[in-house]
Enzyme design. Structure first.
Site, PDB file in Angstrom:
ATOM      1  N   CYS A  98       0.816  -1.227   0.000  1.00  0.00           N
ATOM      2  CA  CYS A  98       0.000   0.000   0.000  1.00  0.00           C
ATOM      3  C   CYS A  98       0.849   1.276   0.000  1.00  0.00           C
ATOM      4  O   CYS A  98       0.590   2.214  -0.755  1.00  0.00           O
ATOM      5  CB  CYS A  98      -0.939   0.011   1.202  1.00  0.00           C
ATOM      6  SG  CYS A  98      -0.160  -0.477   2.749  1.00  0.00           S
ATOM      7  N   HIS A 145      -3.180   6.353   4.198  1.00  0.00           N
ATOM      8  CA  HIS A 145      -1.775   6.590   4.517  1.00  0.00           C
ATOM      9  C   HIS A 145      -1.365   7.973   4.011  1.00  0.00           C
ATOM     10  O   HIS A 145      -1.757   8.378   2.912  1.00  0.00           O
ATOM     11  CB  HIS A 145      -0.869   5.573   3.813  1.00  0.00           C
ATOM     12  CG  HIS A 145      -0.987   4.169   4.316  1.00  0.00           C
ATOM     13  ND1 HIS A 145      -1.605   3.831   5.493  1.00  0.00           N
ATOM     14  CD2 HIS A 145      -0.519   3.002   3.783  1.00  0.00           C
ATOM     15  CE1 HIS A 145      -1.528   2.518   5.671  1.00  0.00           C
ATOM     16  NE2 HIS A 145      -0.880   1.996   4.647  1.00  0.00           N
TER      17      HIS A 145
END
Lengths: 358, 358
Positions: free
Chosen positions: B128, B252
């Protein structure tokens, strides 16, 4: 024969901790005076178990004061610090207002206590995010020299004051307890009280601390750049920062990348940091030991770990630096400066009034 | 004449989002199969409004499956992906297990969809934290080249799965509602489920994601280094990462520093990123516009802002990159790979079985 010590901004997140630090300080203190704005004047605070009433800060507040610790915002320091100096007090200012003034020492005692002797009545305490980085990097600079610093911060909301702590807790409760969408909670303070828009910090990371300057860096980021150069007396040291607020209440964490002038072995870097006053090495990844924000809370030390070589740059080193932003980052560094002034016999009226009254 | 698509790990944080992404996908889908471990088998999930029972994953689960999306951990992929390939399925694997295998394309469709044609039955979806950085940096690499990357991440707990989300919410409630000391709350999962010690994430920042490798970097950090080089086909690109978990549930954020090979004007860098598919420029500091984790949740895009020149390095540029780690970071990138496989007519049994059955 002790000092009269005034704390300006005594009821704030930093001020209350300055009082705790004074209580346990080695300074000879005869009397404390707790000063604040109109909003908090009249409140009762405690000092060594005795009640002390908070007084309104005025131009006449500083008669008889030997040491005045300011932490009530830049405008309060700008307005009242010169009056304190005129009355013969030495000011330790925790705001950014005087930090770049050429007559004002900017001091992290472990790093540059020698500059205190040049004070003209005001000494500045650096920005919280700068202080802990200085404690971690000064031992490296002394042995191997520093070529550049790139830092990304993970800063606690308490750096924006008690009201930002309250806002963060309220926002988190609205999301966790009431099922509010994090995007819809009301924000009034963060990322910067003085800016136009406010954003939620609950479950967020805000890449803005303080307002923006005209080079697209924030003032917080430029404080790290300018203050580092002044404290280390390294005008050519390359320093760029990205300052970020995260939903942590206390303790700033920093991902710090440096390039040294001379090549340094990691084991030697660790030993140098471990031996430096105010720094604590927490670095044993085989036992998952590295600094953590929650563990640093309440400590006056700066914790350093995750020290490792850059994967490519010959002289590149990464590390993780954590400290209680309200203690070493503010209250403790200010009281520590006061202790150092006393030790060097520098708590005395200045001969010249270098700071004009407004 | 559509596909039968299997989702392995269908009940997890990523799996449930893969199902949502498949519902809105342009892929011709005749049938879906939702697979899981024993713990979740028998549960009912919904697909386009109809109930679908979750089945136990076995060696025989993949008969008739054309596309199998795996997101149930590396060991599940290691065990079952070869069986899926044997049955003629093409596997899109969201775990790290096959990513560095020379026969496995590691794909961010906007960046290197051309490598899909070389697949041998398994395509890997990158980590990710790598994916969103690739979307932000590929337009820069294409125009000016990249010399080095230094990245510090601010990663959401959902990257460690639904149980880490639950743990974070529980810890925060214990501190906020019950007055628990953040140091004393019980942690069972973070920083890394497979490691020995567990630490609270509430009001903390953990400089450990995944376990440590023998060079004192974590596996998460080394994933960013190795995957970046493979995806960009730049084995000599310098990449060092510091990966940090913060108390954010979704999305994130990354503080990314790059040095380009050719000097680039910031306005041109912004234009190149804005024009790149999957990237959204959010960069207007005069209006306090920059990417925020809470705003990225639910979007398949990667948001880029705070783009500015390093204060010293001629070719140095800083930026702030934010994306929903469960969507572009996982579920969407996997489904997007499946769509691209279909577009390139690559959803077909492989001639050779390159992946041995255990």
């Amino acid at each position: 024969m002790g000092y009269t010590v005034a704390v300006v901004g005594a009821t704030g997140a930093v001020g209350t901790r300055m009082i705790r630090m004074l209580e346990s300080s080695s300074l000879p203190i005869d009397r404390v005076r707790f000063l604040s704005s109109k909003r908090s004047a009249g409140k009762m605070l405690s000092y060594k178990g005795r009640p002390v009433e908070v007084e309104l800060t005025t131009e006449d507040s500083f008669a008889g004061v030997d040491l005045a610790l300011f932490s009530a915002g830049g405008s309060t320091s700008a307005k009242f610090a010169p009056y304190a100096v005129r009355e013969g007090a030495v000011v330790v200012d925790n705001t950014s207002y005087f930090r770049q003034h050429p007559d004002v020492p900017l001091v992290v005692p472990e790093v540059n206590a020698h500059t205190l002797k040049d004070h003209h009545g005001i000494i500045a305490c650096p920005n919280c995010s700068t202080i802990q980085m200085m404690v971690a990097l000064e031992p490296v600079r002394r042995k191997w020299g520093l070529e550049r610093i790139i830092v990304s911060t993970y800063q606690a909301v308490s750096g924006a004051g008690q009201s930002a702590i309250n806002e963060t807790e309220r926002e988190l409760k609205e999301v966790l307890n009431d099922g509010a969408d994090p995007r819809s909670v009301q924000a009034n303070i963060l990322p910067a009280g003085g800016d136009k828009k406010h954003y939620p910090i609950a479950f967020n990371a805000l890449a803005q601390i303080d307002v923006f300057t005209d080079n697209d860096y924030t003032y917080e980021e430029m404080k790290m750049t300018k203050e580092t150069k002044k404290i280390m007396e390294e005008p050519d040291l390359a320093v760029s920062a990205t300052c970020v607020r995260i939903p942590v209440l206390y303790s700033h964490s920093e991902s710090v990348y440096i390039e040294t002038k001379e090549k340094a072995a990691i084991a030697d870097v660790k030993a140098a940091i471990a031996a430096f006053p105010g720094a604590v090495l927490e670095d044993d990844v085989s036992n998952q030991l590295y600094p953590q924000a929650i563990n640093a809370v309440g400590s006056c030390d700066t914790f350093v770990g995750r020290i490792r070589k850059d994967l490519d740059a010959e002289n590149g080193i990464h590390m993780w630096v954590v400290s209680d932003n309200l203690l070493k980052g503010a209250a403790w560094n200010s009281v520590q400066i006061a202790e150092e002034l006393h030790r060097q016999n520098l708590v005395r009226p200045t001969e010249e009034l270098k700071f004009k009254l407004q």
